[in-house]
Structures are given as C-alpha cells and as structure tokens.
Design a protein around this motif. Structure first.
Motif, PDB file in Angstrom:
ATOM      1  N   TYR A   1       0.824  -1.182  -0.024  1.00  0.00           N
ATOM      2  CA  TYR A   1       0.048   0.215   0.036  1.00  0.00           C
ATOM      3  C   TYR A   1       0.829   1.277  -0.130  1.00  0.00           C
ATOM      4  O   TYR A   1       1.919   1.332   0.619  1.00  0.00           O
ATOM      5  CB  TYR A   1      -1.062   0.059   1.233  1.00  0.00           C
ATOM      6  CG  TYR A   1      -0.591  -0.269   2.568  1.00  0.00           C
ATOM      7  CD1 TYR A   1      -0.089   0.736   3.289  1.00  0.00           C
ATOM      8  CD2 TYR A   1      -0.416  -1.621   2.906  1.00  0.00           C
ATOM      9  CE1 TYR A   1       0.519   0.441   4.705  1.00  0.00           C
ATOM     10  CE2 TYR A   1       0.167  -1.856   4.361  1.00  0.00           C
ATOM     11  CZ  TYR A   1       0.574  -0.918   4.836  1.00  0.00           C
ATOM     12  OH  TYR A   1       1.182  -1.367   6.264  1.00  0.00           O
ATOM     13  N   PRO A   2       0.380   2.188  -0.567  1.00  0.00           N
ATOM     14  CA  PRO A   2       1.082   3.483  -0.963  1.00  0.00           C
ATOM     15  C   PRO A   2       1.109   4.200   0.293  1.00  0.00           C
ATOM     16  O   PRO A   2       0.164   4.086   1.279  1.00  0.00           O
ATOM     17  CB  PRO A   2       0.440   4.193  -2.063  1.00  0.00           C
ATOM     18  CG  PRO A   2      -0.797   3.575  -2.215  1.00  0.00           C
ATOM     19  CD  PRO A   2      -0.713   2.271  -1.415  1.00  0.00           C
ATOM     20  N   ASN A   3       2.240   5.014   0.788  1.00  0.00           N
ATOM     21  CA  ASN A   3       1.904   6.084   1.774  1.00  0.00           C
ATOM     22  C   ASN A   3       0.790   7.046   1.464  1.00  0.00           C
ATOM     23  O   ASN A   3       1.274   7.938   0.607  1.00  0.00           O
ATOM     24  CB  ASN A   3       3.079   6.814   1.835  1.00  0.00           C
ATOM     25  CG  ASN A   3       2.986   7.746   3.176  1.00  0.00           C
ATOM     26  OD1 ASN A   3       1.995   8.282   3.641  1.00  0.00           O
ATOM     27  ND2 ASN A   3       4.309   7.690   4.052  1.00  0.00           N
ATOM     28  N   ILE A   4      -0.537   6.901   1.936  1.00  0.00           N
ATOM     29  CA  ILE A   4      -1.565   7.854   1.578  1.00  0.00           C
ATOM     30  C   ILE A   4      -1.210   9.239   1.671  1.00  0.00           C
ATOM     31  O   ILE A   4      -1.648  10.048   0.927  1.00  0.00           O
ATOM     32  CB  ILE A   4      -3.011   7.150   2.039  1.00  0.00           C
ATOM     33  CG1 ILE A   4      -3.048   5.590   1.502  1.00  0.00           C
ATOM     34  CG2 ILE A   4      -3.815   8.273   1.881  1.00  0.00           C
ATOM     35  CD1 ILE A   4      -4.414   5.167   1.995  1.00  0.00           C
ATOM     36  N   ASN A   5      -0.913   9.464   3.089  1.00  0.00           N
ATOM     37  CA  ASN A   5      -0.598  10.863   3.346  1.00  0.00           C
ATOM     38  C   ASN A   5       0.266  11.414   2.382  1.00  0.00           C
ATOM     39  O   ASN A   5      -0.051  12.666   1.761  1.00  0.00           O
ATOM     40  CB  ASN A   5       0.004  11.194   4.770  1.00  0.00           C
ATOM     41  CG  ASN A   5      -1.267  10.847   5.616  1.00  0.00           C
ATOM     42  OD1 ASN A   5      -2.314  10.978   5.479  1.00  0.00           O
ATOM     43  ND2 ASN A   5      -0.675  11.269   6.981  1.00  0.00           N
TER      44      ASN A   5
ATOM     45  N   HIS B   1      -1.844  12.254  -0.760  1.00  0.00           N
ATOM     46  CA  HIS B   1      -2.587  13.298  -0.523  1.00  0.00           C
ATOM     47  C   HIS B   1      -1.964  14.625  -0.622  1.00  0.00           C
ATOM     48  O   HIS B   1      -2.629  15.520  -1.233  1.00  0.00           O
ATOM     49  CB  HIS B   1      -3.342  13.143   0.742  1.00  0.00           C
ATOM     50  CG  HIS B   1      -4.281  11.607   0.921  1.00  0.00           C
ATOM     51  ND1 HIS B   1      -4.970  11.400   2.002  1.00  0.00           N
ATOM     52  CD2 HIS B   1      -4.810  11.292  -0.126  1.00  0.00           C
ATOM     53  CE1 HIS B   1      -5.691  10.364   1.511  1.00  0.00           C
ATOM     54  NE2 HIS B   1      -5.824  10.300   0.311  1.00  0.00           N
TER      55      HIS B   1
END
Lengths: 319, 319
Positions: free
Chosen positions: A46-50, A53
């Motif tokens: 999973y990508p680093n969502i923050n 964003h």
C-alpha cells in the motif's frame, strides 16, 4: 516492507507508471493499470497515502449525508456512489443523520475544515442559505431539485412522476386512489402531496386523508397497509406505493389474504427495484444507482450543473 | 454565527453543560442532554469540530471495511454500527472493497496515519499478520472467529450453525440436501463447506458438487436456483440458503412454478431478516444489527475481547 519498485517489477512496468496509477493519472493503458493493481494485490503493497494526499492537496474522502443506509432507496443511491468511489480511489464518510440536522451541519463543518474534499447530500434537512455559505469550501451536491442555488444537483421531479402515475391509474378507470409514503414531512413528500391534491382537484374527485398511509418504508409495512385499507369505508381500488418494497409487501399480503391483484386492488410501485421485476409489479422506474454515480461525478468534478433524471413507467401485471 | 452561549441560553443550561454534551461527557442528565441537542438543532449551531478533536486527540472517525453495502447481510451489520455511531457522535468511513485487498490495506494505512481512530473489518481479505502489525495504531475489530490474534471479534460460528441447520433437516427425514452460498471462496464459506462435508460423511450420504449453488446473494437469484435444481438428476429435497433473501426468492419462484413447499422442496434460510418472518420461512437467526452494535462498542472501547453470537433456529412453515 514492499515498495513501489517491487510493484513495478512484478507488474512489468516502470515506477512512473505505478505512480500514475496510484494518482489516478489518466494516461495509463487499461492493461497496464490492471497489471499494477494485480501486483499491488499480490504483494500486499500500500502506498503512503498521506504522501499521495499531500502531493495533490486532497484527502480523497467524500462525505455522504443520508438518513439511513438500510433502505433500498438510499442503499441503491449509495451503491452507485460507492461504485464510482472505488473506481476513483475515494473513500466515503457516512453521515447517517436519522433526520437530525445536527449531523448534516457537522458534515458541512468537515468540508470547511478540509477533512473531506466534497459532500453529497442525499436528504437535506438544513436551510439552503447554510449550504450556500459552505460552497466556498468545496463541491456540495444535492439529490433534489434546486431553486436558484449555485449547487450541483441530480434529482427526480417527484411532482411530475407522481402525477404521471396517478394519470395512468385514472386512465385505467380508477377513481379511488390511495398512496403510501415514507414520511409525510419530507421534501419529496410535499411535492407528491401537491401532485395528489392537484390531481384530485383536476378530476373533481374527493380528497380523503385516510387514503394516505404514512410511515411506509419496508417490505414488512405491507401488512399494515392492507389492515388499514380493510378498516376504512370505501377503500381505494388502486394504490401508489412510493417504494417497490412496500408495493411488494402489499402484494404478498394480498396473496395471503386472497385479495385479487389488480382486480380488487391495483398497485403501482416506485424505483423498479429487482423485487418489482421478480414479482411482476408495475412501477415508475427511477435509476437510483445511476443517480448515485452521477452525484459522485458531480462532487468530484466541481463546477455547477443540474441533471433531472428521467422516470419512466414500466407496465407489468399489477394495474 | 450562533455560539455556544446562545445554545446554553436556549437550552436553559450552563455553557459547561453544553460543552460536556459536545464532548460526550458521561455526567449529564438525559433531560439536559436532550435539551442541548434540541437547542443545537433549533439554532443550526455546530461546534468547531477540529477544536473538539484536538482537545481529546481523536478524529471521531471510525473505518468500516465491507465488500458492499447494498446486501441485507452487510446492510444490517452497518445499520447496527451506524446506530451506535450516531449515539456516540462518530462518523463512519466506508471502505467498500468489492473484495479487493488493496482497499482493506488502505484502511489499515489510514489507521496508522491517525486519519481514523479505529477500524471494523466486516470481511477480511488480508493476512492476520498484517492486521497484527497495525494493532499498535488503534483498535481493530473483526467480524469473524479469531485464532490466537490479539484482536477483538464479534462473530458467528458458521461451522456450528450450518451443522445445526443440516441436522435439523436430517431429523425431518431429508437425505438429499443442497445449499446456496454467496461466494465459495469466502472465509465463512470454507467453514460451511467443511460442516457440509463432515455432515455428509457422518451420515454416509453421497457428496454431490451440483447440490452446491454458488453466487447466490440476492432475492432475484431465487430463479437461478430453481432452474439449476430442475436441470439436474435427483434434485435435493431440501435446501439451505445462506441468506433469507435467497430463500425468499426461491420460495416465490416455487410458488410461481407450483412447486409445493415444504412437500416437494424444504427451505431453510439464514439471518431471520424481516422478509423471512413475513414469508413464514424457517431460518437460523443471526442478530446482525446487534452484532454491528457490539462491533462498534469493541472498536470504541479498545481492549481485546471476543464474543460469539448465538444463532438460533426459528421454526416456521418451510421445513
């Protein structure tokens, strides 16, 4: 921990392509996009969502205000919204209001404080002026006919569709027509009530309050409807149910009590839910899932536009 | 703009009391709490949520991972979760996975980055080890039987309840028993399949793959089931449907095709949804809404505990 390079290697594409897929960049072939998503799934990456964003200044959260989720009407709207959300990698923040305005106001507040990017209001309780005040903070989309407000909308003309259903029953010879409604105080209910009163007046019929049956939402409310109709003098010969769930419940009850449909009671539903097709119920089709998809796209796209959804009569065996 | 003093004046309470209500402080009388909520509603007041969140270090967002929202099984779980969320002033972030692991991993990532306070996983796709890795960031609750994992759970023993339903049909004289399932690859499906195989073995019956009908979720799948049963040799005399929706659809189809229930086909459903009561369907009751409420409370409370939900047979007219 798996990183973006592992995903690229597994999918047989460049790191740039993986990054583009993660950021919903449009110029990626469907084939490569699928390979990347499969690799992500295989590798539990999973990508680093923050980080994602921050790079695009968005939370990828969209708010959805609705009274409850377990009724097929809102369930189907939500299904359409959720389908598009999955496609666009958005998450939905549910504001289930149970018709409390406070919850709707909190949703607007979260838009203001950038905790969500945009907001879909499926069932509005608060004033238009409050909605307008918050438009500066992000797109707000409503599922009802707007007046002059600069708000995007996808909606059904409840007055027109209710009138069409009543006229159809009139053409078929019915003069005593009742209807069931989920809650008489709702916005759409006011439009429907007006359509009903105008219809009665236009044809010189008698308005009877006991032909209107309130608080009918679910399949199991069918029993209540039939019991009510049996308790009044000169019961209606035809019934409009504002949800196919209720129409289906009424149908089943008629069957159990040996009431012939449509000979003794004609029934017309709303929505064209799967149950209406299966039980051969005449209904006014509202493409709810499609409405949900459109609401999502309006909320995502920004800009202001309004779309009336076409409601069409589906003739089956209950009228 | 309305402020907290206006609310206090309107409700006839102190500012401190209003603040306590907003912060879910326990020591407020029900009467005062209601007065404050009414005043908030009347005045269209909303607190500055971010300030509230900062003061208590929480987002008041809870994540819910589920495959889809429009099926009554997950719909009822979500209803229970949403009911408690409204009570506790929590918002739900929906992760509708459509069975894509990627979406579940994003939910875990949002827990890690404190974008949500806690997470309820109604249908798990990723490995236990990944869940465990994320427990340090906040409560994670699952709706399935855990092994040794330090995760809170509220779950149904699908093996035991499936066995109970099969034994009941056996006692009633049935030897050819089929079942419908939503997807054979799910966790609960594996337990059910094992229960079925063990049952077949225990009674020296013949295992037939064509007695198991996959991809049955909705009311409208009933037709498919009946068509399948009519296409095979020696069809089963009894059917377990893992959802009352499917059981109801099968019932309706039997009625339309003049197949007598239970004489020619006995049917037992699962869940005890309202439709089962209305159609007089024998079913295994799973208190889904209550399960949802309990999942919420576990996710809110933290700590680790596990609760098995009691499934009970409700005898009606279809066996």
């Amino acid at each position: 921990m798996t990183n973006i390079k592992d995903v690229a290697a597994r999918a047989g594409v460049s790191v740039t392509t993986v990054s583009r897929v993660l950021n919903q960049h449009p110029y990626v072939s469907e084939q490569k996009r699928k390979a990347v998503l499969r690799a992500i799934d295989d590798l539990d990456y999973y990508p680093n969502i923050n980080a994602v964003h921050l790079s695009i200044g968005k939370t990828h959260l969209m708010g959805v205000v609705l009274p409850y989720t377990d009724h097929p009407y809102f369930g189907l709207l939500l299904k359409g919204i959720a389908k598009k959300a999955l496609e666009h990698n958005y998450k939905l923040v549910l504001f289930q209001t149970d018709y409390q305005k406070r919850v709707e106001l909190e949703a607007l507040q979260m838009l203001k404080t950038k905790q969500i990017d945009s907001l879909i209001i499926c069932s509005r309780g608060c004033k238009w002026s409050i909605i307008e005040e918050h438009l500066q903070y992000g797109p707000i989309v409503v599922a009802e006919k707007r007046e002059d407000q600069p708000v995007s909308a996808t909606y059904v003309d409840h007055y027109a569709s209710f009138t069409a259903a009543l006229d159809y029953l009139y053409e078929k010879g019915h003069r005593k027509i009742g209807y069931t409604i989920s809650r008489v105080t709702g916005t759409s209910s006011r439009d429907r009530d007006q359509a009903y009163k105008d219809f009665i007046k236009r044809h010189g019929l008698v308005y009877r309050a006991d032909y209107i049956i309130d608080k009918c939402l679910y399949f199991e409310d069918g029993k209540k409807v039939i019991e009510h109709l049996q308790s009044i003098s000169e019961p209606p010969t035809a019934l409009l149910a504002t949800s196919d769930q209720v129409a289906a419940g009424v149908m089943l009850c008629c069957h159990q009590m040996h009431i012939k449909v449509p000979e003794e009671l004609a029934i017309i539903g709303f929505d064209n839910q799967p149950i209406a097709k299966m039980m051969n119920i005449t209904t006014m089709e509202i493409p709810l899932e499609h409405m949900g998809e459109h609401l999502f796209e309006q909320a995502l796209g920004g800009g202001v536009n309004s779309k009336e959804v076409t409601v069409s009569l589906i003739e089956r065996g209950t009228v």
